[in-house]
Design an enzyme around this catalytic site. Structure first.
Site, PDB file in Angstrom:
ATOM      1  N   HIS A 195       0.831  -1.205   0.000  1.00 52.20           N
ATOM      2  CA  HIS A 195       0.000   0.000   0.000  1.00 52.20           C
ATOM      3  C   HIS A 195       0.863   1.251   0.000  1.00 52.20           C
ATOM      4  O   HIS A 195       0.491   2.279  -0.540  1.00 52.20           O
ATOM      5  CB  HIS A 195      -0.981  -0.032   1.166  1.00 52.20           C
ATOM      6  N   ASP A 462      -3.953  -8.239  -4.317  1.00 51.07           N
ATOM      7  CA  ASP A 462      -4.132  -9.269  -3.297  1.00 51.07           C
ATOM      8  C   ASP A 462      -4.229 -10.647  -3.923  1.00 51.07           C
ATOM      9  O   ASP A 462      -3.800 -11.629  -3.326  1.00 51.07           O
ATOM     10  CB  ASP A 462      -5.381  -8.977  -2.451  1.00 51.07           C
TER      11      ASP A 462
HETATM   12  C1  PEP Z   1      -6.102  -5.208  -4.991  1.00 44.62           C
HETATM   13  O1  PEP Z   1      -5.914  -5.955  -4.033  1.00 44.62           O
HETATM   14  O2  PEP Z   1      -5.748  -5.470  -6.149  1.00 44.62           O
HETATM   15  C2  PEP Z   1      -6.793  -3.912  -4.802  1.00 44.62           C
HETATM   16  C3  PEP Z   1      -7.175  -3.182  -5.815  1.00 44.62           C
HETATM   17  O3  PEP Z   1      -7.018  -3.475  -3.536  1.00 44.62           O
HETATM   18  P1  PEP Z   1      -5.857  -2.962  -2.557  1.00 44.62           P
HETATM   19  O4  PEP Z   1      -4.610  -2.780  -3.359  1.00 44.62           O
HETATM   20  O5  PEP Z   1      -6.330  -1.706  -1.942  1.00 44.62           O
HETATM   21  O6  PEP Z   1      -5.748  -4.093  -1.571  1.00 44.62           O
HETATM   22 MG    MG Z   2      -6.977  -5.669  -2.216  1.00 43.93          MG
END
Ligand code: PEP
Ligand code: MG
Length: 577
Positions: A195, A462
């Site tokens: 993140h 994820d």
């Molecule tokens: C992901 O997991 O691809 C997603 C878009 O959500 P985040 O990156 O906020 O977990």
């Molecule tokens: Mg995600």
């Protein structure tokens, strides 16, 4: 000054040239060395001097505040720091440690901080427990003095370019930096889709993470070139390298100017297929950038960022205002993801998150946390419903693993609607509810999910993490984080095919959607809705405009059948040739 290069992972493209500003971290390992017996007194004095300087610094800060009429709590905050600094556990005990262990002052202070930290963790009262963070901040200030780097982050002028060099930055840290202008970021830790990296990208500045020891090797104010596109940092470049990079930088700017012309052009392939290109945002302020690149809507509003970097929780009204601002400001469809807190996006003081989870990425995160905290979840659902009257708003539920989570969410949504009805508050009764496909289980059993949802969005960040069992925020395994792994591609393709067959709209909102190298592959898999950071939108549009589906579809079909990484990479190259 010797010139050298450091390699890492470029998580935000582009080139920056500027001077290093080191961000220190008290939790970072402090050097440990032995002091000769005859230097112990001098070491204690060095410690005392640093304490006195910080004390004066705090007093001066306090003084400016009273003159500024700053809010009372800011003053109180400084008072707390002053008190911590004056407490014998911080001001006296390290002196004893220096004398007894004949160690350097930084080491003595850090050791004492760790002891105090442990004691704070035992405290039951959550307010007092949180004061641990204050102790760390105070110690950090003293450490910076001891190391001769009184480092507060100062906004820079437009001419000067500062590059932040840190051991690690949390998403919350970076959000704080949003108010200042920095040319680039460098961190020792991190992965492509941590993140932290995503937030760095949202600042639209080049960033290289996972450099392992940049923070140790780079000195304050050294000249740096950060090349986020080629994963490299050059420290103290010589004249010819510098000139070469300045040239590259201006070429990039020219390219960017060309891309801007695509803003109002519809994203249609050569053979006439239309594609929606939407924006991912973290805060309502990010909307401006989404509009500037002509996004077809907001495909992912990571609402949890409203909860970070602040004391307390945002009220229903405050959330409603944020959602309404985005819905009205965008004037096009907006997908609000219910908050995805937990894992690396921790909110201090929330009951479910307060304990240290043994494995946060597999713990009480996202929808699991929402369902465990119904009051919090209902507040958010009501706020979103209220905003649904001001635009085309939909709800997206993250991290679904079982359909029972959808059923429970739907029950909560019905409850939230009922409350608003009783209060006579208007909302869109037919608001769409979608789910994120980001856990392999949800894709392997996708048909039952598709029956219950109005749309789905594939979270590749994820999905890769959970498919390959690679922690997306751990730089030690970042080389194993492979978006092109055959298993990942198979899951993405399965999800798109199943959704298209069931006529359930499907998007990809993970980083893969903003990666121009992947655009044609996803188009060939049948994807027609991409949501990405606005900085990538026009480059992806350019890819769409130059794609002929009739040409790429057979190549993607071969990719789908292949399990061989080398062959997959070769086919991807062919797609992009
Ligand atoms: C992901 O997991 O691809 C997603 C878009 O959500 P985040 O990156 O906020 O977990
Ligand atoms: Mg995600």
């Amino acid at each position: 000054m010797t010139s050298f290069a450091l390699h890492g992972i470029g998580v935000s493209r582009g080139i920056a040239i500027g001077r290093a500003q080191l961000i220190s971290h008290a939790t970072l390992e402090v050097a440990h060395y032995t002091i000769p017996a005859n230097r112990v007194d001098a070491e204690i004095e060095r410690f005392s001097n640093a304490l006195n300087e910080v004390q004066r610094e705090l007093e001066a800060l306090r003084g400016t505040l009273s003159a500024d009429d700053a809010p009372a709590e800011v003053g109180a905050f400084i008072d707390v720091h002053w008190m911590i600094l004056s407490d014998p556990t911080i001001s006296e005990t390290p002196r004893r440690i220096i004398a007894e262990q004949r160690c350097n002052a930084e080491w003595a202070l850090t050791q004492q901080m760790n002891v105090l930290g442990g004691e704070f963790e035992e405290i039951e009262d959550p307010y007092l427990r949180e004061r641990k963070a204050d102790v760390v901040q105070v110690v950090e200030r003293v450490l910076k003095r001891l190391l001769g780097k009184p480092g507060k982050i100062v906004p820079i002028s437009a001419e000067q370019h500062t590059i932040l060099v840190a051991h690690d930055l949390s998403p919350a840290d970076i959000i704080q930096f949003k108010q200042h202008r920095f040319a680039a970021f460098l961190t020792d830790l991190g992965g492509v889709t941590s993140h932290t990296a995503i937030v760095a990208r949202s600042l639209n500045v080049p960033a290289v993470v996972a450099t392992h020891n940049a923070r140790q090797l780079i000195r304050e104010n050294e000249l740096l070139i950060v090349d986020g596109t080629n994963n490299v940092v050059i420290v103290n470049p010589d004249k010819s390298v510098l000139a070469e990079y300045r040239l590259k930088q201006s070429e990039l700017e020219l390219e960017r100017a060309k891309l801007k012309r695509l803003k109002s052009k519809a994203a249609t392939t050569i053979d006439g297929e239309h594609v929606d290109l939407c924006a991912n945002i973290e805060l309502p302020e990010d909307l401006a950038e989404a509009i500037e690149v002509g996004a077809d809507g907001v495909g992912l509003f990571r609402s949890e960022f409203l909860f970070l970097n602040r004391a307390g929780l945002p009220s229903e009204d405050e959330q409603f205002e944020a959602y309404r601002t985005v819905a009205q400001g965008m004037g096009r469809p907006v997908v609000i993801r219910t908050f995805d807190l937990g894992a690396d996006k921790q909110k201090e003081g929330l009951d479910g998150l307060a304990r240290v989870a043994p494995n946060p990425a597999l713990g009480l995160r996202a929808v699991r946390f929402c369902l465990a905290e119904p009051k919090l979840f209902l507040t958010q659902l009501r706020a979103i419903l209220r905003a649904s009257r001001f635009g085309k708003v939909s709800i997206l539920v993250p991290m679904l693993a079982s359909v029972s989570e959808i059923d429970q969410t739907m029950d909560m949504l019905a409850q939230a609607k009922e409350t608003l009805r009783e209060q006579g508050v208007p909302f869109d009764p037919d608001i769409s509810v979608g789910g994120m496909l980001e856990i392999p289980a949800a894709i392997l059993a996708v048909s039952s999910f598709l029956h219950r949802l109005d749309f789905v969005s594939i979270g590749t960040n994820d999905l890769i993490q959970y498919t390959l069992a690679v922690d997306r925020s751990d730089d030690a395994v970042s080389h194993l984080y492979d978006p092109l792994h055959p298993a990942v591609l198979r899951l993405v393709s399965m999800a798109i095919t199943a959704a298209n067959r069931a006529k359930v709209p499907v998007a990809v909102c993970g980083e893969m959607a903003g990666e121009p190298r992947m655009t044609r592959m996803l188009l060939g898999m049948g994807l027609r809705n991409f949501s990405m950071h606005p900085a990538h939108l026009l480059t992806v549009k350019q890819r769409v405009l130059t794609t002929d589906l009739r040409e790429i579809t057979p190549i993607v079909a071969r990719m789908r059948r292949s399990d061989d990484p080398g062959r997959l990479a070769a086919l991807l190259d062919r797609l992009n040739a």
